[in-house]
Design a protein around this motif. Structure first.
Motif, PDB file in Angstrom:
ATOM      1  N   GLY A   1      13.827  45.846 -77.716  1.00 52.41           N
ATOM      2  CA  GLY A   1      13.775  44.534 -77.090  1.00 52.41           C
ATOM      3  C   GLY A   1      14.308  43.398 -77.933  1.00 52.41           C
ATOM      4  O   GLY A   1      14.241  42.237 -77.507  1.00 52.41           O
ATOM      5  N   THR A   2      14.838  43.684 -79.125  1.00 45.23           N
ATOM      6  CA  THR A   2      15.335  42.608 -79.989  1.00 45.23           C
ATOM      7  C   THR A   2      16.849  42.559 -80.068  1.00 45.23           C
ATOM      8  O   THR A   2      17.404  41.669 -80.704  1.00 45.23           O
ATOM      9  N   SER A   3      17.527  43.514 -79.449  1.00 47.87           N
ATOM     10  CA  SER A   3      18.985  43.568 -79.527  1.00 47.87           C
ATOM     11  C   SER A   3      19.550  44.121 -78.227  1.00 47.87           C
ATOM     12  O   SER A   3      18.908  44.918 -77.538  1.00 47.87           O
ATOM     13  N   GLU A   4      20.751  43.684 -77.904  1.00 42.70           N
ATOM     14  CA  GLU A   4      21.408  44.170 -76.689  1.00 42.70           C
ATOM     15  C   GLU A   4      22.060  45.532 -76.906  1.00 42.70           C
ATOM     16  O   GLU A   4      22.518  46.152 -75.951  1.00 42.70           O
ATOM     17  N   THR A   5      22.132  45.983 -78.125  1.00 49.26           N
ATOM     18  CA  THR A   5      22.719  47.288 -78.423  1.00 49.26           C
ATOM     19  C   THR A   5      21.717  48.147 -79.177  1.00 49.26           C
ATOM     20  O   THR A   5      20.774  47.644 -79.787  1.00 49.26           O
ATOM     21  N   ARG A   6      21.946  49.449 -79.131  1.00 48.73           N
ATOM     22  CA  ARG A   6      21.038  50.384 -79.784  1.00 48.73           C
ATOM     23  C   ARG A   6      21.161  50.338 -81.305  1.00 48.73           C
ATOM     24  O   ARG A   6      20.209  50.662 -82.017  1.00 48.73           O
ATOM     25  N   ARG A   7      22.335  49.976 -81.801  1.00 50.70           N
ATOM     26  CA  ARG A   7      22.570  49.953 -83.252  1.00 50.70           C
ATOM     27  C   ARG A   7      23.257  48.655 -83.660  1.00 50.70           C
ATOM     28  O   ARG A   7      23.929  48.005 -82.849  1.00 50.70           O
ATOM     29  N   ILE A   8      23.106  48.341 -84.944  1.00 52.70           N
ATOM     30  CA  ILE A   8      23.839  47.252 -85.572  1.00 52.70           C
ATOM     31  C   ILE A   8      24.428  47.802 -86.862  1.00 52.70           C
ATOM     32  O   ILE A   8      23.743  48.507 -87.609  1.00 52.70           O
ATOM     33  N   ALA A   9      25.693  47.509 -87.124  1.00 60.15           N
ATOM     34  CA  ALA A   9      26.362  47.960 -88.344  1.00 60.15           C
ATOM     35  C   ALA A   9      26.468  46.792 -89.325  1.00 60.15           C
ATOM     36  O   ALA A   9      27.030  45.746 -88.986  1.00 60.15           O
ATOM     37  N   TYR A  10      25.925  46.970 -90.519  1.00 60.91           N
ATOM     38  CA  TYR A  10      26.035  45.966 -91.571  1.00 60.91           C
ATOM     39  C   TYR A  10      27.191  46.379 -92.485  1.00 60.91           C
ATOM     40  O   TYR A  10      27.192  47.476 -93.054  1.00 60.91           O
ATOM     41  N   ARG A  11      28.169  45.487 -92.604  1.00 58.71           N
ATOM     42  CA  ARG A  11      29.353  45.753 -93.416  1.00 58.71           C
ATOM     43  C   ARG A  11      29.186  45.008 -94.743  1.00 58.71           C
ATOM     44  O   ARG A  11      29.098  43.785 -94.776  1.00 58.71           O
ATOM     45  N   SER A  12      29.130  45.779 -95.843  1.00 59.04           N
ATOM     46  CA  SER A  12      28.844  45.164 -97.136  1.00 59.04           C
ATOM     47  C   SER A  12      29.746  45.744 -98.214  1.00 59.04           C
ATOM     48  O   SER A  12      30.264  46.863 -98.093  1.00 59.04           O
ATOM     49  N   ARG A  13      29.900  44.991 -99.272  1.00 53.41           N
ATOM     50  CA  ARG A  13      30.623  45.493-100.443  1.00 53.41           C
ATOM     51  C   ARG A  13      29.713  46.379-101.280  1.00 53.41           C
ATOM     52  O   ARG A  13      30.154  47.394-101.820  1.00 53.41           O
ATOM     53  N   PHE A  14      28.450  45.988-101.363  1.00 50.89           N
ATOM     54  CA  PHE A  14      27.489  46.748-102.156  1.00 50.89           C
ATOM     55  C   PHE A  14      26.295  47.144-101.288  1.00 50.89           C
ATOM     56  O   PHE A  14      25.893  46.404-100.392  1.00 50.89           O
TER      57      PHE A  14
END
Length: 515
Positions: free
Chosen positions: A185-198
């Motif tokens: 219930g907190t996001s419109e998608t099942r996953r979120i991708a975090y793009r990071s250098r580290f």
């Protein structure tokens, strides 16, 4: 935000089977991408300590994301201490200066307690240890309180994103993608991708490890009430024993076994109970032991005694310097030499065991449990091969409950994130079978362009630094990582001047300034 659209943001077969992802591959799966220079996975004390270092080094909260399924960094540890019979007023096995909330270690817990309670007793205790008094250790409740204070000071909640992390994968242009499943219930998608250098992984222990015969009994008979692990809720055992006389079999010889025994004995004394305790050691220690004169550990009555998890020289002496030079079998051999289950020798607890032996209600011996079977009237029967009289003999021990205190030692492949690192991120195992890390705690084989993937905590035991699964060990790992990130230009180096000024801010409770 509304509920998720079915199918949007799923991990596609292409993503699951590809070890190095491109931005286009992630976007094609309908997974939104969020950019964050530094991501730490776990959100426990390991993540907290590293974030504390980075904030003190000047990294703004906007550059750090903590991905976790818990609200507070001490939450899991608080649960484990509570179920393993260490309530908040009790003291834990940690040095006075090992403070997760204070990278400088000054003032120590003992000095803080003396100042707060207006008494010099903690200081006199520290001066007298270990000859005239047991090692002084902090109350676990004070640890949580001080961490809450530091979390507020560094703005920890502003960096926290709630959810369950599924995996960390390398990015083709350098850096990493970390996949988070947010709460329902907190996001419109099942996953979120975090793009990071580290990225940093500190997920704690992979899971509970049951002794094989106990696991077989639980699975065969579906009995998860009478055979319990000390690290899972088992208050019902103590409540049952308050209602009638009973027998408990305790298995294990470490600090958790000693805490469980003390709880049973405290209850027996406090409530005038008739509890009988049968304690089975797999390895029964009868006296001082060790490979040579300078590496001997006290012992007796089945127990191996040691004030802390590791010898003091691990933290900054010859043993630390020696370990950093060893690889492969030589390193594994040194771990074996200084390893083994042990517990502190506490005077009160020793008195209770002595009284139990004299009264005949506490019995301890070495034995191997072949199997556990249901007994009559809802009891359990342990079939034990023991050496009570110098000759091997098999006996049956009846009990109402069995408490397994053998530890949190599951294989790292049983943890989903760690298993994925081994299968798809290039990670390997060290001589003890845990994650193989460099001296600065970068996971070997996982470099991605100008990025780096680090790990600290229990999952890295067996590396160049032994005490990784302790408060001070987490701080040593965090300092090594922060120094490496400073060399890579990500943050400032914590030099003498910055360290001094930041300590003053810590002492006054002032927030960390954004760089």
């Amino acid at each position: 935000m509304g509920g998720r659209e079915h199918g949007r943001g799923d991990l596609t077969p292409a993503l699951l089977d590809t070890p190095v992802w491109s931005d286009a591959l992630v976007e094609s799966a309908g997974i939104p991408v969020r950019d964050a220079p530094f991501v730490t996975v776990g959100g426990g004390i390991g993540s907290f300590v590293l974030v504390d270092y980075l904030r003190i080094a000047g990294v703004p909260t906007s550059d750090i994301r903590v991905l976790s399924n818990i609200d507070q960094p001490w939450q899991t540890y608080q649960y484990l201490t509570r179920v393993s019979q260490i309530p908040e007023p009790e003291r834990i096995r940690s040095d006075s200066s090992s403070r997760p909330d204070n990278i400088w270690g000054f003032p120590s817990y003992a000095l803080s307690e003396a100042w707060r309670d207006r008494t010099i007793r903690p200081l006199l205790h520290v001066l007298g240890e270990p000859i005239f008094a047991d090692y002084w250790t902090p109350r676990v409740g004070d640890v949580f309180t001080s961490m809450a204070r530091e979390a507020a000071r560094i703005g920890y909640s502003r960096m926290l994103d709630r959810g369950v992390v599924r995996m960390v994968r390398r990015r083709d242009k350098g850096g990493y993608f970390t996949i988070l499943t947010p709460p329902e219930g907190t996001s419109e998608t099942r996953r979120i991708a975090y793009r990071s250098r580290f990225a940093h992984v500190a997920v704690g222990y992979p899971g509970l490890r049951f002794l094989p015969d106990l696991q077989e009994f639980r699975e065969k008979y579906g009995d998860y009430t009478r055979v319990v692990n000390a690290y899972e809720p088992h208050e019902h055992v103590y409540e049952f024993l308050k209602t009638r006389p009973g027998t408990v079999v305790v298995r294990g010889g470490g600090i958790v076994a000693s805490r469980v025994l003390q709880r049973l004995m405290d209850d027996r004394e406090r409530h005038n109970l008739q509890t009988r305790i049968v304690h089975i050691f797999r390895t029964f220690v009868t006296g001082a032991h060790g490979p040579h004169l300078w590496a001997r550990r006290k012992g007796g009555d089945g127990w191996a005694y040691q004030g802390f998890n590791y010898p003091k020289s691990v933290w900054g002496g010859q043993l630390k310097a020696r370990m950093r030079k060893l690889d492969g079998a030589e390193r594994a051999a040194l771990y074996k030499e200084m390893g083994g289950t042990n517990t502190p020798k506490r005077r009160r607890w020793q008195q209770q065991m002595r009284a139990g032996r004299e009264g005949g209600w506490y019995e301890a011996f070495q034995g191997v449990v072949e199997r556990v079977e249901p007994g009559v009237d809802g009891t359990l029967t342990s079939i034990v091969t023991s050496d009570l009289t110098g000759e091997s003999a098999t006996q049956k021990i009846g009990s109402n409950y069995i408490i397994d205190c053998t530890g949190l030692e599951a294989d790292i492949a049983e943890h989903r994130i760690l298993a994925d690192l081994l299968s798809h991120a290039g990670a390997g195992r060290n001589p003890l079978g845990r994650l193989d890390v460099e001296r600065h705690f970068e996971i070997k084989g996982t470099a991605s362009g100008d990025g780096a993937l680090y790990a600290t905590g229990a999952a890295t035991l067996g590396g160049y630094f032994p005490g990784v699964d302790t408060f001070l060990g987490l701080q040593v790992g965090a300092q090594e990582i922060t120094d490496d990130l400073a060399r890579r230009g990500f943050c400032r180096r914590i030099g003498p001047i910055r360290s001094a000024t930041q300590w003053v801010r810590w002492a006054l409770g002032r927030p960390v300034k954004e760089a």
